[in-house]
Motif scaffolding. Structure first.
Motif, mmCIF file in Angstrom:
data_model
loop_
_atom_site.group_PDB
_atom_site.id
_atom_site.type_symbol
_atom_site.label_atom_id
_atom_site.label_comp_id
_atom_site.label_asym_id
_atom_site.label_seq_id
_atom_site.Cartn_x
_atom_site.Cartn_y
_atom_site.Cartn_z
ATOM 1 N N SER A 83 8.699 4.082 1.986
ATOM 2 C CA SER A 83 9.528 3.231 1.126
ATOM 3 C C SER A 83 10.941 3.796 1.002
ATOM 4 C CB SER A 83 8.893 3.098 -0.256
ATOM 5 O OG SER A 83 8.916 4.336 -0.952
ATOM 6 N N PHE A 84 11.082 5.106 1.161
ATOM 7 C CA PHE A 84 12.406 5.728 1.080
ATOM 8 C C PHE A 84 13.320 5.285 2.215
ATOM 9 C CE2 PHE A 84 10.443 9.547 -1.308
ATOM 10 C CZ PHE A 84 10.632 8.899 -2.524
ATOM 11 N N VAL A 85 12.722 4.891 3.342
ATOM 12 C CA VAL A 85 13.529 4.426 4.478
ATOM 13 C C VAL A 85 13.520 2.909 4.576
ATOM 14 C CG1 VAL A 85 13.234 6.562 5.783
ATOM 15 C CG2 VAL A 85 11.559 4.722 6.041
ATOM 16 N N GLY A 86 13.053 2.249 3.515
ATOM 17 C CA GLY A 86 13.129 0.791 3.452
ATOM 18 C C GLY A 86 12.032 0.050 4.185
ATOM 19 N N LEU A 87 10.916 0.708 4.473
ATOM 20 C CA LEU A 87 9.816 0.049 5.180
ATOM 21 C C LEU A 87 8.633 -0.151 4.247
ATOM 22 C CD1 LEU A 87 9.862 1.944 8.608
ATOM 23 C CD2 LEU A 87 10.737 -0.353 8.118
ATOM 24 N N ASP A 88 8.110 -1.379 4.222
ATOM 25 C CA ASP A 88 6.925 -1.690 3.421
ATOM 26 C C ASP A 88 5.730 -1.802 4.362
ATOM 27 O OD1 ASP A 88 5.066 -2.432 1.602
ATOM 28 O OD2 ASP A 88 5.905 -4.416 1.170
ATOM 29 N N ILE A 89 4.934 -0.743 4.420
ATOM 30 C CA ILE A 89 3.796 -0.714 5.349
ATOM 31 C C ILE A 89 2.455 -0.823 4.614
ATOM 32 C CG2 ILE A 89 5.074 0.706 6.993
ATOM 33 C CD1 ILE A 89 3.353 3.090 5.980
ATOM 34 N N GLU A 90 2.509 -1.270 3.357
ATOM 35 C CA GLU A 90 1.301 -1.243 2.530
ATOM 36 C C GLU A 90 0.160 -2.049 3.141
ATOM 37 O OE1 GLU A 90 -0.132 -2.454 -1.998
ATOM 38 O OE2 GLU A 90 1.997 -2.210 -1.531
ATOM 39 N N ASN A 91 0.418 -3.300 3.524
ATOM 40 C CA ASN A 91 -0.650 -4.147 4.067
ATOM 41 C C ASN A 91 -1.212 -3.581 5.363
ATOM 42 O OD1 ASN A 91 -0.419 -5.969 1.951
ATOM 43 N ND2 ASN A 91 1.119 -7.215 3.014
ATOM 44 N N PHE A 92 -0.318 -3.199 6.262
ATOM 45 C CA PHE A 92 -0.777 -2.641 7.535
ATOM 46 C C PHE A 92 -1.546 -1.342 7.319
ATOM 47 C CE2 PHE A 92 -0.103 0.458 10.913
ATOM 48 C CZ PHE A 92 -0.613 -0.208 12.007
ATOM 49 N N TYR A 93 -1.032 -0.488 6.444
ATOM 50 C CA TYR A 93 -1.637 0.832 6.244
ATOM 51 C C TYR A 93 -3.042 0.716 5.661
ATOM 52 C CZ TYR A 93 -1.818 5.815 5.128
ATOM 53 O OH TYR A 93 -2.176 7.144 5.066
ATOM 54 N N PHE A 94 -3.212 -0.137 4.647
ATOM 55 C CA PHE A 94 -4.522 -0.259 4.028
ATOM 56 C C PHE A 94 -5.513 -1.024 4.908
ATOM 57 C CE2 PHE A 94 -2.249 0.949 0.182
ATOM 58 C CZ PHE A 94 -3.187 1.765 -0.437
ATOM 59 N N SER A 95 -5.037 -1.980 5.676
ATOM 60 C CA SER A 95 -5.931 -2.762 6.530
ATOM 61 C C SER A 95 -6.380 -2.009 7.770
ATOM 62 C CB SER A 95 -5.240 -4.065 6.961
ATOM 63 O OG SER A 95 -4.945 -4.864 5.841
ATOM 64 N N ASN A 96 -5.635 -0.995 8.154
ATOM 65 C CA ASN A 96 -5.956 -0.282 9.384
ATOM 66 C C ASN A 96 -6.266 1.200 9.138
ATOM 67 O OD1 ASN A 96 -5.260 -2.308 11.732
ATOM 68 N ND2 ASN A 96 -3.655 -2.547 10.201
ATOM 69 N N VAL A 97 -5.272 1.934 8.650
ATOM 70 C CA VAL A 97 -5.456 3.377 8.506
ATOM 71 C C VAL A 97 -6.478 3.697 7.420
ATOM 72 C CG1 VAL A 97 -4.314 5.565 8.035
ATOM 73 C CG2 VAL A 97 -3.113 3.789 9.329
ATOM 74 N N VAL A 98 -6.286 3.139 6.208
ATOM 75 C CA VAL A 98 -7.188 3.449 5.102
ATOM 76 C C VAL A 98 -8.600 2.955 5.377
ATOM 77 C CG1 VAL A 98 -7.666 3.011 2.663
ATOM 78 C CG2 VAL A 98 -5.333 3.501 3.400
ATOM 79 N N LEU A 99 -8.716 1.748 5.884
ATOM 80 C CA LEU A 99 -10.040 1.187 6.173
ATOM 81 C C LEU A 99 -10.755 2.006 7.244
ATOM 82 C CD1 LEU A 99 -11.835 -1.241 5.366
ATOM 83 C CD2 LEU A 99 -10.931 -2.420 7.371
ATOM 84 N N PHE A 100 -10.038 2.332 8.307
ATOM 85 C CA PHE A 100 -10.617 3.153 9.373
ATOM 86 C C PHE A 100 -11.019 4.520 8.825
ATOM 87 C CE2 PHE A 100 -10.480 6.248 12.727
ATOM 88 C CZ PHE A 100 -11.034 5.618 13.826
ATOM 89 N N GLY A 101 -10.130 5.126 8.037
ATOM 90 C CA GLY A 101 -10.410 6.457 7.492
ATOM 91 C C GLY A 101 -11.588 6.461 6.541
ATOM 92 N N ALA A 102 -11.709 5.426 5.702
ATOM 93 C CA ALA A 102 -12.819 5.367 4.751
ATOM 94 C C ALA A 102 -14.156 5.278 5.474
ATOM 95 C CB ALA A 102 -12.639 4.175 3.818
ATOM 96 N N ALA A 103 -14.202 4.491 6.544
ATOM 97 C CA ALA A 103 -15.445 4.354 7.313
ATOM 98 C C ALA A 103 -15.767 5.643 8.066
ATOM 99 C CB ALA A 103 -15.321 3.188 8.278
ATOM 100 N N ALA A 104 -14.769 6.217 8.721
ATOM 101 C CA ALA A 104 -14.993 7.454 9.472
ATOM 102 C C ALA A 104 -15.374 8.599 8.544
ATOM 103 C CB ALA A 104 -13.742 7.813 10.274
#
Length: 413
Positions: A210-231
């Motif tokens: 967010s400090f560099v002006g990028l909103d990656i919340e949807n992508f991050y939770f749908s891919n990284v967080v979901l993948f990480g929680a399952a793994a």
């Protein structure tokens, strides 16, 4: 007289040697070397020498072990499958409960790899997963009461199936079932600890972007967080099965702390309920809360029982557990009466029938545990009979879950 002479003079006093060692291990080791030179033929000192100089046989690096590599492969597959299933859930093509198939079968696969059960057990596991998965996705996505009940009971059914994978060929042994319950307790603590760390990392990552002006919340939770929680679910199962001391050391203390706290809280709550005049016969939401309390007390009681030693003597924890079970039986009896009243007054519905069945099952289990406890407190049996009352009843919950899953949607639709 210096410590060297004390070690030599106390060769025939193991208690004193142990006391000196625990008081200052480093000083003891230095002093022991001198005593060993003076008395190399002493059997006692030979035992101490082996103890002080014991080294385990070097093993392969954990990263090179087959079990670790297999776990890593399953963790990646779980993450990928969960993400794929989540895509279809987002499209509303399948029910969200299908996300369980992104994790649970892979945990079962790890246990099968670790236990290597006979073929009949493996075939049964595969058949149960296939049949339940196909059946689940033939149900209509209308979220009627019977369908929702099937979804809610599905994790219980899969939990019992994973228990079969965990116990392997010893599925009928009470000790194996007890080990499975303990595994769940340690697994929950470890997974929660790692999940909290993962959430902190996720929040930090989102803030940095967010400090560099990028909103990656949807992508991050749908891919990284979901993948990480399952793994992470597979990794946690691997770590607990490797006898990680963190979870094993903390669970007995949690059992001793939470049992009396739950007892005091429950007593105060029931007194307050009576004081304010709440009526589970007429208040549906309060009846549901009553059943939630009942389930919580059952879990805490089982938690405390499974963390007790099978060869111990009775102590204050046993009396606390008996009080908890007694209160739970009172709550369950009131809940059963209220459910029967509502069934006779308002008719049969899937929800009322399901709640009635669960309450009857819990009531019967609590009665069995209570009688086992009474016999134990009267010195007529050992603590293992109490644990048997827990472990031998576990398949009953799985059978009831299967009954709700496979019959309610048919009967009530």
């Amino acid at each position: 007289m210096d410590i060297n002479n004390v070690v030599a003079e106390n060769i025939d006093n193991p208690h004193d040697l142990e006391r000196m060692y625990r008081k200052d291990p480093q000083a003891f080791k230095k002093s022991f070397a001198h005593a060993w030179e003076q008395h190399p033929n002493s059997e006692v000192l030979r035992v101490w020498y082996a103890r002080l100089h014991f080294k385990e046989t070097p093993e392969k690096s954990p990263l090179l072990q087959k079990g670790f590599l297999f776990m890593g492969m399953l963790a990646i597959l779980a993450g990928v499958c969960t993400r794929i299933i989540f895509h279809f859930v987002e499209q509303e093509a399948i029910a969200p409960i299908n996300l369980a198939f992104g994790v649970i079968p892979f945990i079962a696969a790890y246990f099968v790899y670790k236990k290597t059960p006979k073929k009949s057990v493996i075939y049964t596991l595969v058949a149960l997963f296939l049949i339940s998965g196909v059946y689940l996705n033939t149900l209509p996505l209308n979220y009627s009461d019977s369908i929702v009940l099937a979804y809610l009971h599905f994790p219980i059914f899969l939990w019992v199936v994973v228990g079969l994978a965990f116990t392997g060929n010893d599925y009928s042994l009470g000790s194996s079932r007890l080990a499975y319950i303990k595994f769940n307790l340690e697994y929950g603590i470890l997974y929660a600890s790692m999940a909290v760390s993962g959430m902190v990392l996720a929040l930090l990552t989102l803030q940095l972007f967010s400090f560099v002006g990028l909103d990656i919340e949807n992508f991050y939770f749908s891919n990284v967080v979901l993948f990480g929680a399952a793994a992470l679910a597979i990794v946690a199962a691997y770590l607990v099965s490797m006898n990680l001391k963190l979870a094993k050391n903390i669970t007995p203390y949690l059992a001793k702390i939470f049992s009396p706290l739950v007892l005091v809280t429950l007593v105060v709550y029931l007194i307050t309920v009576i004081w304010v005049g709440k009526n589970p016969f007429l208040d549906r939401d309060f009846l549901l809360a009553f059943n939630g309390i009942l389930l919580g007390v059952l879990v805490v009681t089982i938690f405390s029982i499974t963390e007790s030693d099978s060869d111990r003597k009775k102590n204050i924890s046993d009396y606390i557990n008996v009080a908890l079970i007694g209160l739970a039986l009172i709550i369950d009896s009131v809940a059963l009466s209220a459910i029967v009243f509502r069934l006779s007054s308002y008719g049969i519905t899937p929800n009322r029938l399901a709640v009635l069945g669960v309450n009857i099952l819990i009531w019967a289990n609590l009665i069995w545990i209570m009688f086992s406890y009474i016999r134990f407190l009267q010195n007529k049996s050992g603590p293992s009979t109490i644990q048997d009352a827990v472990t031998k009843y576990l398949p009953v919950y799985g059978l009831w879950a299967a009954f709700v899953i496979f019959t309610f949607p048919i009967i009530f639709n």
